[in-house]
Design a protein around this motif. Structure first.
Motif, PDB file in Angstrom:
ATOM      1  N   VAL A 115      -1.633   7.484  -7.890  1.00  0.00           N
ATOM      2  CA  VAL A 115      -2.173   7.173  -6.636  1.00  0.00           C
ATOM      3  C   VAL A 115      -3.741   7.774  -6.580  1.00  0.00           C
ATOM      4  CG1 VAL A 115      -1.503   7.939  -4.226  1.00  0.00           C
ATOM      5  CG2 VAL A 115       0.252   7.302  -5.742  1.00  0.00           C
ATOM      6  N   GLY A 116      -3.990   8.957  -6.789  1.00  0.00           N
ATOM      7  CA  GLY A 116      -5.035   9.404  -6.750  1.00  0.00           C
ATOM      8  C   GLY A 116      -6.359   8.393  -7.209  1.00  0.00           C
ATOM      9  N   ILE A 117      -6.122   7.946  -8.335  1.00  0.00           N
ATOM     10  CA  ILE A 117      -7.052   6.941  -8.902  1.00  0.00           C
ATOM     11  C   ILE A 117      -7.072   5.772  -7.797  1.00  0.00           C
ATOM     12  CG2 ILE A 117      -7.693   5.178 -10.626  1.00  0.00           C
ATOM     13  CD1 ILE A 117      -6.557   7.248 -12.570  1.00  0.00           C
ATOM     14  N   GLY A 118      -5.814   5.294  -7.323  1.00  0.00           N
ATOM     15  CA  GLY A 118      -5.608   4.133  -6.438  1.00  0.00           C
ATOM     16  C   GLY A 118      -6.359   4.087  -5.149  1.00  0.00           C
ATOM     17  N   ARG A 119      -6.475   5.470  -4.570  1.00  0.00           N
ATOM     18  CA  ARG A 119      -7.075   5.778  -3.293  1.00  0.00           C
ATOM     19  C   ARG A 119      -8.648   5.322  -3.639  1.00  0.00           C
ATOM     20  NH1 ARG A 119      -6.357  10.489   0.613  1.00  0.00           N
ATOM     21  NH2 ARG A 119      -7.286   8.715   1.811  1.00  0.00           N
ATOM     22  N   LEU A 120      -9.255   5.222  -4.773  1.00  0.00           N
ATOM     23  CA  LEU A 120     -10.513   5.415  -4.905  1.00  0.00           C
ATOM     24  C   LEU A 120     -11.036   3.660  -5.588  1.00  0.00           C
ATOM     25  CD1 LEU A 120     -11.760   8.697  -6.675  1.00  0.00           C
ATOM     26  CD2 LEU A 120     -11.904   7.822  -4.119  1.00  0.00           C
ATOM     27  N   SER A 121      -9.909   2.921  -5.482  1.00  0.00           N
ATOM     28  CA  SER A 121      -9.727   1.491  -5.865  1.00  0.00           C
ATOM     29  C   SER A 121     -10.626   0.710  -5.239  1.00  0.00           C
ATOM     30  CB  SER A 121      -8.402   0.929  -6.127  1.00  0.00           C
ATOM     31  OG  SER A 121      -8.469  -0.645  -6.527  1.00  0.00           O
ATOM     32  N   ASN A 122     -11.472  -0.299  -5.601  1.00  0.00           N
ATOM     33  CA  ASN A 122     -12.162  -0.996  -5.068  1.00  0.00           C
ATOM     34  C   ASN A 122     -11.285  -2.204  -4.218  1.00  0.00           C
ATOM     35  OD1 ASN A 122     -14.533   0.045  -5.613  1.00  0.00           O
ATOM     36  ND2 ASN A 122     -14.981  -1.050  -7.479  1.00  0.00           N
ATOM     37  N   ASN A 123      -9.893  -2.388  -4.622  1.00  0.00           N
ATOM     38  CA  ASN A 123      -9.022  -3.290  -4.092  1.00  0.00           C
ATOM     39  C   ASN A 123      -8.506  -2.696  -2.841  1.00  0.00           C
ATOM     40  OD1 ASN A 123      -6.412  -4.534  -3.300  1.00  0.00           O
ATOM     41  ND2 ASN A 123      -6.822  -5.576  -5.379  1.00  0.00           N
ATOM     42  N   TRP A 124      -8.969  -3.466  -1.646  1.00  0.00           N
ATOM     43  CA  TRP A 124      -8.528  -3.015  -0.358  1.00  0.00           C
ATOM     44  C   TRP A 124      -7.105  -2.593  -0.213  1.00  0.00           C
ATOM     45  CZ3 TRP A 124      -5.670  -4.180   3.725  1.00  0.00           C
ATOM     46  CH2 TRP A 124      -5.807  -3.862   5.011  1.00  0.00           C
ATOM     47  N   LEU A 125      -6.328  -3.556  -0.740  1.00  0.00           N
ATOM     48  CA  LEU A 125      -4.862  -3.328  -0.431  1.00  0.00           C
ATOM     49  C   LEU A 125      -4.288  -2.054  -1.161  1.00  0.00           C
ATOM     50  CD1 LEU A 125      -2.189  -4.337   0.710  1.00  0.00           C
ATOM     51  CD2 LEU A 125      -2.015  -5.835  -1.217  1.00  0.00           C
ATOM     52  N   ALA A 127      -6.063   0.388  -2.158  1.00  0.00           N
ATOM     53  CA  ALA A 127      -6.481   1.735  -1.775  1.00  0.00           C
ATOM     54  C   ALA A 127      -5.807   2.076  -0.252  1.00  0.00           C
ATOM     55  CB  ALA A 127      -7.970   1.416  -1.304  1.00  0.00           C
ATOM     56  N   ARG A 128      -5.481   1.157   0.546  1.00  0.00           N
ATOM     57  CA  ARG A 128      -4.771   1.625   1.748  1.00  0.00           C
ATOM     58  C   ARG A 128      -3.468   2.081   1.781  1.00  0.00           C
ATOM     59  NH1 ARG A 128      -9.147   1.290   2.415  1.00  0.00           N
ATOM     60  NH2 ARG A 128     -10.643   0.702   4.034  1.00  0.00           N
ATOM     61  N   LEU A 129      -2.533   1.290   0.620  1.00  0.00           N
ATOM     62  CA  LEU A 129      -1.273   1.647   0.372  1.00  0.00           C
ATOM     63  C   LEU A 129      -1.250   3.034  -0.173  1.00  0.00           C
ATOM     64  CD1 LEU A 129       0.034  -1.797  -1.445  1.00  0.00           C
ATOM     65  CD2 LEU A 129       0.608  -0.656   1.050  1.00  0.00           C
ATOM     66  N   CYS A 130      -2.007   3.241  -1.048  1.00  0.00           N
ATOM     67  CA  CYS A 130      -1.978   4.691  -1.694  1.00  0.00           C
ATOM     68  C   CYS A 130      -2.093   5.689  -0.585  1.00  0.00           C
ATOM     69  CB  CYS A 130      -3.096   4.926  -2.684  1.00  0.00           C
ATOM     70  SG  CYS A 130      -2.684   3.872  -4.298  1.00  0.00           S
ATOM     71  N   THR A 131      -3.312   5.378   0.337  1.00  0.00           N
ATOM     72  CA  THR A 131      -3.703   6.332   1.370  1.00  0.00           C
ATOM     73  C   THR A 131      -2.504   6.500   2.399  1.00  0.00           C
ATOM     74  OG1 THR A 131      -5.809   5.644   1.349  1.00  0.00           O
ATOM     75  CG2 THR A 131      -5.353   6.651   3.361  1.00  0.00           C
ATOM     76  N   ALA A 132      -1.536   5.451   2.736  1.00  0.00           N
ATOM     77  CA  ALA A 132      -0.552   5.409   3.465  1.00  0.00           C
ATOM     78  C   ALA A 132       0.632   6.478   2.686  1.00  0.00           C
ATOM     79  CB  ALA A 132      -0.020   4.111   3.730  1.00  0.00           C
ATOM     80  N   TYR A 133       0.626   6.119   1.485  1.00  0.00           N
ATOM     81  CA  TYR A 133       1.786   7.076   0.792  1.00  0.00           C
ATOM     82  C   TYR A 133       1.300   8.506   0.837  1.00  0.00           C
ATOM     83  CZ  TYR A 133       3.833   9.395  -3.156  1.00  0.00           C
ATOM     84  OH  TYR A 133       4.522  10.259  -4.081  1.00  0.00           O
ATOM     85  N   VAL A 134       0.122   8.909   0.712  1.00  0.00           N
ATOM     86  CA  VAL A 134      -0.360  10.307   0.676  1.00  0.00           C
ATOM     87  C   VAL A 134      -0.177  10.575   2.199  1.00  0.00           C
ATOM     88  CG1 VAL A 134      -2.415  11.880   0.399  1.00  0.00           C
ATOM     89  CG2 VAL A 134      -1.958   9.963  -1.190  1.00  0.00           C
TER      90      VAL A 134
END
Length: 403
Positions: A115-125, A127-134
């Motif tokens: 999830v931490g790596i996903g928050r820095l992903s260039n993929n908008w979806l 990154a937003r899903l990981c941010t919502a989870y956190v």
């Protein structure tokens, strides 16, 4: 000429003033005073406890641990019956605490890293899903998360009676999930299976030795041997060959429907599942932020240099960024591991037989509140210190060694 003090005509420094402003003396004095206050507080508390116990005609001691427990425990990793002692019951509770803490730490680390790596992903979806989870889990109390999984998810699963029809429709199905837990085949180890375990241990030791050799060879020559395939072969092939040579001494006991419940196999209770998922996903949200902060702490030039060498984004993150970020991630990661271990004491809310739940039952039966609380404190402090020592050792191994 230097001005002289009116009260000290000779101009010499008074010894008392010199001692008061001596940093070494003051530091020792502060420590002595602090230690004296702590000793007095402990003595005062112990004296009050002894006087109160004597006034209530009660005695202190741990001899009651040899008394018969007289209560059952749903999930046990070791043999236990109600005829065993209180001490044996505490052992069962301690092992249950260690079990949920161990698997919770592993799962929380993996999920938090992704999830931490996903928050820095260039993929908008992503990154937003990981941010919502956190943001969701970080702003909820852990007890509420436990209730969500236990009462809001697992309690709504099919009952065992409803599973019977599913089993009739799918007779080859071997895993069953109901509101009473997860049912799965239980392994039955035959004669000689211990040699398979010995071969597995030997393979793991050989894999560790080869990884150390590969690291030294890379530092000396710049060439790194293929560690991953060799380690997989060392870990898998020896026990597999021994297993086949011994005639595959392993069978399974499958869960089958009974009159009122499933018979045979092994099951994982809903209490453990709810606590495990809650602690893992809750702690993973904090670990994700630690991972994101650690990656952000690495200079952007490191990533650009990796791209300039022809590495792709995934390889650059795994081989260049994460190894350097680990030096930032590990220290705060230790605090999250300790928080997960201590939060496991919330298991009493869903009836999971951890150390606190079993100790609470013993306290109600024996009335030895002081002794039980002292046992709780001693065990949790020991587990926390052991975890901290291991993480400090791991942090020292990951530290950048300057030449």
């Amino acid at each position: 000429m230097a001005a002289t003090d009116a009260h000290n005509p000779g101009g010499t420094e008074r010894p008392s003033v010199s001692l008061i402003y001596n940093p070494a003396l003051r530091s020792v004095l502060y420590q002595v005073v602090t230690l004296a206050i702590i000793v007095w507080a402990v003595y005062f508390a112990a004296t009050n406890v002894i006087q109160n116990l004597a006034r209530a005609n009660m005695t202190a001691g741990f001899g009651f641990l040899n008394s018969r427990a007289g209560f059952d425990i749903a999930q046990t990793l070791i043999a236990y019956t109600p005829d065993d002692t209180f001490f044996r019951a505490l052992e069962v509770g301690l092992l249950n605490t260690l079990l949920v803490s161990f698997w919770g730490i592993i799962t929380a680390t993996i999920v938090g890293l992704l999830v931490g790596i996903g928050r820095l992903s260039n993929n908008w979806l992503i990154a937003r899903l990981c941010t919502a989870y956190v943001e969701l889990f970080r702003n909820l109390p852990p007890l509420l998360v436990i209730f969500f999984w236990y009462l809001g998810v697992l309690a709504l699963l099919p009952t065992v009676r409803e599973l019977f029809q599913t089993i009739k429709d799918n007779p080859d199905k071997i895993f069953f999930l109901s509101n009473r837990g997860l049912y799965m085949p239980a392994p039955v180890f035959g004669e000689g299976f211990s040699f398979v375990v010995y071969a597995l241990i030997a393979g793991i030791v050989a894999a560790i030795a080869f990884a150390i050799y590969a690291g030294k060879r890379q530092l000396a020559t710049g060439h790194r041997p293929p560690v991953l395939p060799v380690n997989i072969a060392l870990i898998v092939l020896p026990p597999l060959l021994v297993f086949l040579a011994l005639g595959m001494p392993l069978s399974f006991d499958y869960a089958i429907p009974g009159n009122f419940n499933m018979r045979g196999g092994m099951s994982i209770g809903p209490e453990f599942i709810a606590l495990y998922l809650s602690l893992s996903l809750y702690t993973a949200s904090f670990i994700a932020e630690i991972v994101r902060g650690g990656i952000r702490g690495i200079s952007r030039g490191q990533t650009e240099a990796a791209f300039a060498l022809g590495l792709r984004s995934g390889h650059a993150t795994r081989l260049v960024v994460l190894p350097q970020a680990m030096r930032i991630i590990i220290p705060p990661l230790t605090s999250q591991y300790l928080n997960l271990i201590k939060n496991s004491s919330l298991a009493v809310a869903v009836g999971y037989a951890d150390l606190v739940a079993v100790g609470g039952t013993i306290l109600n039966q024996s009335g030895r509140s002081i002794e039980i609380i002292a046992i709780w404190m001693l065990i949790y402090v020991s587990i926390s210190l052991t975890t901290s020592l291991f993480m400090n050792w791991f942090n020292a191994k990951m530290a950048l060694v300057e030449r």
